[in-house]
Design a protein around this motif. Structure first.
Motif, PDB file in Angstrom:
ATOM      1  N   MET A  66      19.941 -27.608  39.223  1.00  0.00           N
ATOM      2  CA  MET A  66      18.702 -26.873  39.027  1.00  0.00           C
ATOM      3  C   MET A  66      18.176 -27.170  37.626  1.00  0.00           C
ATOM      4  O   MET A  66      18.951 -27.216  36.670  1.00  0.00           O
ATOM      5  N   THR A  67      16.863 -27.363  37.528  1.00  0.00           N
ATOM      6  CA  THR A  67      16.271 -27.678  36.230  1.00  0.00           C
ATOM      7  C   THR A  67      16.258 -26.454  35.325  1.00  0.00           C
ATOM      8  O   THR A  67      16.179 -25.315  35.784  1.00  0.00           O
ATOM      9  N   ASP A  68      16.319 -26.709  34.015  1.00  0.00           N
ATOM     10  CA  ASP A  68      16.277 -25.632  33.030  1.00  0.00           C
ATOM     11  C   ASP A  68      14.829 -25.359  32.610  1.00  0.00           C
ATOM     12  O   ASP A  68      13.895 -25.849  33.245  1.00  0.00           O
ATOM     13  N   LYS A  69      14.638 -24.581  31.536  1.00  0.00           N
ATOM     14  CA  LYS A  69      13.290 -24.234  31.079  1.00  0.00           C
ATOM     15  C   LYS A  69      12.468 -25.458  30.681  1.00  0.00           C
ATOM     16  O   LYS A  69      11.251 -25.447  30.790  1.00  0.00           O
ATOM     17  N   ALA A  70      13.136 -26.503  30.224  1.00  0.00           N
ATOM     18  CA  ALA A  70      12.437 -27.734  29.829  1.00  0.00           C
ATOM     19  C   ALA A  70      12.199 -28.654  31.025  1.00  0.00           C
ATOM     20  O   ALA A  70      11.663 -29.739  30.872  1.00  0.00           O
ATOM     21  N   GLY A  71      12.608 -28.227  32.225  1.00  0.00           N
ATOM     22  CA  GLY A  71      12.428 -29.030  33.419  1.00  0.00           C
ATOM     23  C   GLY A  71      13.461 -30.137  33.561  1.00  0.00           C
ATOM     24  O   GLY A  71      13.295 -31.039  34.378  1.00  0.00           O
TER      25      GLY A  71
END
Length: 183
Positions: A83-88
């Protein structure tokens, strides 16, 4: 007598070489042989002007990106998602050896799976995110770590989705145009 000893020595040397070849394929510690696949997932809105469309991509948090690896007979031997984080950004770590067999990175591909964004959730094929990107040349190689950094994958809005106009997807087999064409 010398002939018997020579044959026994030859058989023993062959057995030792076979054992050594089999031993070489299995890593000695859990950190040996790692393949890392990473990248970024962005939202691209086609309703914006050219400058905003090209430069205004925003990262999407919570997207799922998968890596699938196949064996020589085109069977799936490895599947993992991240799953991607806040920065994608996403990163999947693969052990080079699965059940004693070495993974071939060229037989692995990465693709978009889903987006949690209610507006930007249509996968695009910019950089191959929709159909999948095969892992080619690694971006970074250091000791026993191979890293593939893929170009950004993009989602877009339903308004930007290009409709499929292919006649082959028509469920109606009794197409009058096809009948005319066949006669």
């Amino acid at each position: 007598m010398k002939l018997v000893w020579s044959i026994l020595l030859l058989v023993a040397a062959t057995a030792v070489m076979n054992v050594a070849e089999g031993w070489e394929e299995i890593p000695t510690s859990s950190g040996d042989g790692i393949i890392r696949v990473g990248g970024k997932v962005l939202c691209q809105d086609c309703t914006e002007g050219w400058n905003e469309w090209v430069n205004g991509n925003k990262p999407i948090e919570g997207c799922i990106v998968s890596v699938t690896c196949m064996d020589d007979r085109k069977r799936i031997i490895y599947y993992e998602s991240d799953m991607t984080d806040k920065a994608g950004e996403f990163e999947v770590t693969i052990n080079k050896y699965i059940r004693g067999k070495k993974i071939n990175p060229e037989a692995c591909f990465t693709r978009l799976v889903s987006s949690p964004d209610p507006i930007c959730n249509i996968p695009t094929d910019f950089a191959g995110g929709k159909t999948g990107v095969k892992l080619g040349r690694p971006t970074i190689m250091y000791r026993d770590i191979i890293k593939h950094i893929l170009g950004p994958f993009y989602y877009t809005t339903p308004m930007c989705d290009e409709p499929n106009t292919n006649d082959n997807d028509n469920d109606n087999e009794d197409n009058s145009y096809e009948k005319e064409k066949n006669y």
